[in-house]
Design a protein around this motif. Sequence first.
Motif, mmCIF file in Angstrom:
data_model
loop_
_atom_site.group_PDB
_atom_site.id
_atom_site.type_symbol
_atom_site.label_atom_id
_atom_site.label_comp_id
_atom_site.label_asym_id
_atom_site.label_seq_id
_atom_site.Cartn_x
_atom_site.Cartn_y
_atom_site.Cartn_z
ATOM 1 N N ILE A 142 26.563 52.446 27.640
ATOM 2 C CA ILE A 142 25.127 52.905 27.691
ATOM 3 C C ILE A 142 25.076 53.137 26.022
ATOM 4 O O ILE A 142 25.859 53.588 25.423
ATOM 5 N N GLN A 143 23.989 52.882 25.335
ATOM 6 C CA GLN A 143 23.770 53.040 24.086
ATOM 7 C C GLN A 143 22.438 54.159 24.117
ATOM 8 O O GLN A 143 21.557 54.127 24.156
ATOM 9 N N LEU A 144 22.886 55.463 23.746
ATOM 10 C CA LEU A 144 22.159 56.588 23.685
ATOM 11 C C LEU A 144 21.160 56.504 22.464
ATOM 12 O O LEU A 144 20.253 56.884 22.681
ATOM 13 N N LYS A 145 21.949 56.165 21.388
ATOM 14 C CA LYS A 145 21.039 56.294 20.250
ATOM 15 C C LYS A 145 21.054 54.835 19.515
ATOM 16 O O LYS A 145 22.017 54.170 19.447
ATOM 17 N N HIS A 146 20.008 54.750 18.707
ATOM 18 C CA HIS A 146 19.861 53.460 17.759
ATOM 19 C C HIS A 146 20.756 53.634 16.585
ATOM 20 O O HIS A 146 20.727 54.728 15.875
ATOM 21 N N PRO A 147 21.608 52.827 16.348
ATOM 22 C CA PRO A 147 22.485 52.694 15.222
ATOM 23 C C PRO A 147 21.610 53.123 13.756
ATOM 24 O O PRO A 147 20.574 52.704 13.533
ATOM 25 N N GLY A 148 22.306 54.171 13.355
ATOM 26 C CA GLY A 148 21.710 54.623 11.979
ATOM 27 C C GLY A 148 20.829 55.582 12.039
ATOM 28 O O GLY A 148 20.123 55.863 11.071
ATOM 29 N N THR A 149 20.545 55.988 13.201
ATOM 30 C CA THR A 149 19.337 56.907 13.460
ATOM 31 C C THR A 149 19.805 58.169 14.031
ATOM 32 O O THR A 149 20.756 57.935 14.870
ATOM 33 N N ARG A 150 19.099 59.224 14.311
ATOM 34 C CA ARG A 150 19.093 60.329 15.223
ATOM 35 C C ARG A 150 17.869 60.085 16.429
ATOM 36 O O ARG A 150 17.570 61.262 17.074
ATOM 37 N N TYR A 151 17.483 58.851 16.632
ATOM 38 C CA TYR A 151 16.531 58.556 17.591
ATOM 39 C C TYR A 151 17.304 58.209 18.978
ATOM 40 O O TYR A 151 18.105 57.162 18.926
ATOM 41 N N SER A 152 16.769 58.207 20.250
ATOM 42 C CA SER A 152 17.404 57.479 21.349
ATOM 43 C C SER A 152 16.900 55.910 20.895
ATOM 44 O O SER A 152 15.918 55.613 20.401
ATOM 45 N N LYS A 153 17.665 55.077 21.594
ATOM 46 C CA LYS A 153 17.519 53.440 21.280
ATOM 47 C C LYS A 153 16.081 53.155 21.454
ATOM 48 O O LYS A 153 15.391 52.425 20.786
ATOM 49 N N ASP A 154 15.569 53.360 22.754
ATOM 50 C CA ASP A 154 14.051 53.033 23.023
ATOM 51 C C ASP A 154 13.096 53.609 22.171
ATOM 52 O O ASP A 154 12.176 52.773 21.616
ATOM 53 N N PHE A 155 13.130 54.979 21.838
ATOM 54 C CA PHE A 155 12.180 55.523 21.076
ATOM 55 C C PHE A 155 12.371 54.728 19.608
ATOM 56 O O PHE A 155 11.269 54.681 19.011
ATOM 57 N N ALA A 156 13.560 54.641 19.059
ATOM 58 C CA ALA A 156 13.595 53.997 17.661
ATOM 59 C C ALA A 156 13.116 52.571 17.778
ATOM 60 O O ALA A 156 12.347 52.429 16.731
ATOM 61 N N LEU A 157 13.304 52.014 18.810
ATOM 62 C CA LEU A 157 12.705 50.346 18.775
ATOM 63 C C LEU A 157 11.096 50.609 18.866
ATOM 64 O O LEU A 157 10.310 49.972 18.500
ATOM 65 N N PHE A 158 10.666 51.707 19.714
ATOM 66 C CA PHE A 158 9.141 51.779 19.926
ATOM 67 C C PHE A 158 8.541 52.046 18.412
ATOM 68 O O PHE A 158 7.535 51.498 17.793
ATOM 69 N N LEU A 159 9.068 53.130 17.548
ATOM 70 C CA LEU A 159 8.755 53.383 16.240
ATOM 71 C C LEU A 159 8.675 52.366 15.399
ATOM 72 O O LEU A 159 7.798 52.113 14.704
ATOM 73 N N LYS A 160 9.879 51.297 15.554
ATOM 74 C CA LYS A 160 9.726 50.331 14.585
ATOM 75 C C LYS A 160 8.667 49.314 14.740
ATOM 76 O O LYS A 160 7.903 48.648 13.871
ATOM 77 N N LYS A 161 8.418 48.913 16.271
ATOM 78 C CA LYS A 161 7.427 48.169 16.586
ATOM 79 C C LYS A 161 6.070 48.745 16.144
ATOM 80 O O LYS A 161 5.002 48.012 15.831
ATOM 81 N N ALA A 162 5.883 50.036 16.254
ATOM 82 C CA ALA A 162 4.655 50.794 15.935
ATOM 83 C C ALA A 162 4.321 50.671 14.454
ATOM 84 O O ALA A 162 3.167 50.515 14.101
ATOM 85 N N ASP A 163 5.390 50.555 13.651
ATOM 86 C CA ASP A 163 5.228 50.531 12.070
ATOM 87 C C ASP A 163 4.949 49.235 11.660
ATOM 88 O O ASP A 163 4.847 48.703 10.588
ATOM 89 N N GLY A 164 5.047 48.162 12.592
ATOM 90 C CA GLY A 164 4.999 46.540 12.278
ATOM 91 C C GLY A 164 6.050 45.966 11.835
ATOM 92 O O GLY A 164 5.962 44.898 11.346
ATOM 93 N N GLN A 165 7.308 46.457 12.179
ATOM 94 C CA GLN A 165 8.650 45.909 11.814
ATOM 95 C C GLN A 165 9.105 44.925 12.843
ATOM 96 O O GLN A 165 9.254 45.241 13.925
#
Length: 133
Positions: free
Chosen positions: A110-133
């Motif tokens: 299980i991957q709880l957090k996205h590498p290099g962040t303090r965000y859950s994996k899914d939330f970090a990926l959502f934010l990244k996509k919302a930012d256009g990356q």
Amino acid sequence: MNRSSNINMYEGLASYFLPTGVLEYFEVTDFAEVPAQDTEVLYTTELHIYLDERDNHTPDMRGSVSDGFGEESCLLDFPTRDRKTVLHVRRRRWTMPDGTTKSVDLDRKIQLKHPGTRYSKDFALFLKKADGQ
């Protein structure tokens, strides 16, 4: 309704709010709603969910003894019903027969957090996509 069916009902409900697979390796020990600490943000309250690692020891850890929990990690997750959500995660610590301490390697399961962040994996990926990356 008996106690075990209450627990199953609460875990079933919690499974909709927590990252996928978390309840397989962690149990919810508490939750609290508190006023937001940062007044310059969208949310006025925060939902804090406390998770302790279940007994996940592996066959190679035979003879080991649970020695409490390590330091708590805090992860930011998707907001829940207009509340900032913070997951407080405590990993179990094991004392091996030779006196060394060890934690179960859950990274492959299980991957709880996205590498290099303090965000859950899914939330970090959502934010990244919302930012256009």
